[in-house]
Design a protein around this motif. Structure first.
Motif, short mmCIF file in Angstrom:
data_model
loop_
_atom_site.label_atom_id
_atom_site.label_comp_id
_atom_site.label_asym_id
_atom_site.label_seq_id
_atom_site.Cartn_x
_atom_site.Cartn_y
_atom_site.Cartn_z
N CYS A 1 0.74 -1.33 0.08
CA CYS A 1 0.00 -0.13 -0.05
C CYS A 1 0.95 1.34 0.18
N VAL A 2 0.11 2.19 -0.50
CA VAL A 2 1.00 3.74 -0.31
C VAL A 2 0.21 4.62 0.54
N ILE A 3 0.90 5.22 1.29
CA ILE A 3 0.33 6.09 2.28
C ILE A 3 0.98 7.61 2.13
N GLY A 4 -0.13 8.58 2.13
CA GLY A 4 0.58 9.81 1.88
C GLY A 4 1.01 10.63 3.35
N MET A 5 2.18 11.11 3.53
CA MET A 5 2.57 11.30 4.52
C MET A 5 2.89 13.04 4.44
N ALA B 1 5.57 5.47 2.27
CA ALA B 1 5.30 6.65 2.70
C ALA B 1 5.62 7.69 1.68
N VAL B 2 4.46 8.27 1.11
CA VAL B 2 4.83 9.20 0.22
C VAL B 2 4.54 10.73 0.60
N HIS B 3 5.57 11.64 0.44
CA HIS B 3 5.60 12.98 0.88
C HIS B 3 5.69 13.97 -0.38
N MET B 4 4.32 14.66 -0.68
CA MET B 4 4.31 15.54 -1.76
C MET B 4 4.83 16.85 -1.20
N ASP B 5 6.06 17.07 -1.61
CA ASP B 5 6.80 18.28 -1.11
C ASP B 5 6.46 19.49 -2.27
N ASN B 6 5.68 20.59 -1.54
CA ASN B 6 5.50 21.77 -2.27
C ASN B 6 6.22 22.83 -1.76
N GLY B 7 7.05 22.70 -0.84
CA GLY B 7 7.89 23.74 -0.27
C GLY B 7 7.30 24.57 0.89
N ASP C 1 10.24 2.36 10.41
CA ASP C 1 10.87 1.61 9.50
C ASP C 1 10.24 1.76 8.14
N LEU C 2 9.93 2.80 7.49
CA LEU C 2 8.99 2.78 6.42
C LEU C 2 9.88 3.05 5.06
N THR C 3 9.58 2.49 3.87
CA THR C 3 10.18 2.99 2.67
C THR C 3 9.59 4.29 2.49
N TYR C 4 10.30 5.16 2.19
CA TYR C 4 9.86 6.61 2.07
C TYR C 4 10.32 7.12 0.41
N GLU C 5 9.27 7.84 -0.06
CA GLU C 5 9.47 8.28 -1.22
C GLU C 5 9.00 9.91 -1.21
N SER C 6 9.91 10.81 -1.85
CA SER C 6 9.36 12.19 -1.79
C SER C 6 9.28 12.62 -3.30
#
Length: 399
Positions: free
Chosen positions: A92-96, A119-125, A143-148
């Motif tokens: 699964c994917v979770i927005g962070m 864990a997905v972080h949408m970085d808008n600054g 201990d999550l896999t992280y994507e920015s």
């Protein structure tokens, strides 16, 4: 889900809104929640109950926590998620965001449900320092896999300025477009079939359309971008009904809302997160973003007379987590601190690349609403209603 667009209206720069203006109304407040005529489209019945709390109750009736039925439904969904990712590293994917709801959902997914999220972080600054620390702590502790997913700042800044210059409340639309793009992009990248959303009825079940119009309306978005923006569209991706259909039916990606299946007490959740994950609380809902904090606490209040807390408080009242008297008492205080707002305005203006005087002029300009600009509201409503009938999904808790 957004509709077929039809012909775009004239997109000459700085055009005047062409919609039908609504006449000012005598002030009225709901006798059951605290929504009032700061929503120009609010409707009251003969008993003084507003359409927002009536709709909330209609939806909430399908989400009662007195018994095991909802828990059994949630367990079934969790089993389906696990099965979908059986041959993959993640299921699964979770927005962070670094906020309460998404942090709690990450904890539930990993520690309570035994899922393997990305864990997905949408970085808008615009992340606050507390949000950055929260994301770092939660990713590390769980201990999550992280994507920015990082947006092009110059293009995104121009979109934010376009919505500010359009003088509408939903200045957060560019962010609300970018979030599902990021989540579905990462889900497709990993071959994941489930996006877990922290959206929930308990704190978000009430939100007037006039305060935050549909971010899926491409016609509306493009009119504002072309009319009030200064850059050509480049890498920014829109998420309309075509995108949604593509991901749902061709990629098989579903969105689920686990928090709706569980009792939710914000105070208890904040205390638990602080104890177990070193979570730092930042004040009010969505204030993990400095821009969101400025918009919801100051810009909307001073420009439109909108106190965004009304929507959250009304949701909590209808969910039984807050009394109406407590909400009314809190609403006697401004949603922002006078001693802090000067610095906040300077920060926002500088980051957006405009002067403080320009920002003040934007705030002082006449307010407008989504219905003042070309939009696809009617066709969107039709598409949504057809989809819900065919899929049997609930309006506020669909997957």
């Amino acid at each position: 889900m957004t509709m077929d667009l039809g012909e775009m209206a004239d997109s000459s720069k700085r055009s005047t809104p062409t919609g039908t203006r609504r006449q000012p109304r005598a002030y009225q407040i709901c006798v059951r929640c605290v929504m009032d005529t700061s929503d120009p489209e609010i409707l009251f019945d003969r008993d003084g109950h507003c359409n927002h709390c009536r709709e909330f109750l209609a939806v909430r009736s399908g989400y009662t926590h007195h018994g095991g039925a909802l828990r059994a439904d949630l367990e079934r969904i969790v089993d389906e998620i696990k099965a979908s990712g059986r041959d993959r590293d993640h299921d699964c994917v979770i927005g962070m965001s670094g906020g309460v709801d998404s942090s709690y959902l990450a904890h539930l997914a990993k520690n309570e449900f035994g899922l393997r999220p990305v864990a997905v972080h949408m970085d808008n600054g615009w992340d606050s320092p507390d949000a950055v620390i929260n994301i770092r702590n939660i990713v590390k502790r769980l201990d999550l896999t992280y994507e920015s997913y990082v947006l092009d700042w110059d293009e995104f800044r121009d979109l934010q300025l376009a919505f500010l210059r359009a003088s509408v409340p939903e200045t957060e639309t560019p962010t609300d477009v970018a979030i599902p793009v990021a989540l579905h992009h990462v889900a497709a990248k990993y071959g994941i079939k489930y996006v877990l959303s922290a959206g929930n009825l308990a704190t978000e079940g009430i939100l007037p359309k006039s305060w935050h119009y549909n971010a899926r309306d491409y016609r509306y978005f493009e009119h504002i971008r072309k009319t009030f923006g200064e850059r050509e569209k480049n890498g920014f991706r829109f998420f309309d009904y075509k995108s949604e259909l593509f991901y749902k039916f061709f990629k098989g990606i579903k969105t689920v809302y686990p928090i709706n299946y569980l009792p939710f007490s914000k105070n208890d959740v904040v205390a638990r997160l602080a104890r177990d994950l070193d979570f730092r609380y930042y004040g009010q809902k969505h204030h993990e973003s400095r821009y969101t904090k400025f918009i919801q606490s100051y810009y909307l209040f001073e420009k439109f007379g909108i106190d965004y807390r009304r929507a959250t408080f009304s949701s909590q009242i209808m969910d039984g987590a807050l009394s109406r008297d407590e909400a009314l008492d809190q609403l006697t205080q401004k949603p922002y601190a006078d001693e802090e707002i000067g610095e906040e305005k300077r920060y926002v203006a500088k980051k957006l690349g405009i002067s403080g005087e320009d920002l003040d002029m934007i705030i002082a300009s006449p307010p407008h609403w989504y219905f003042d600009y070309p939009n696809d509201q009617g066709r969107l409503a039709f598409i949504y209603s057809v989809y819900r009938r065919l899929s049997g999904k609930n309006k506020l808790a669909s997957v």
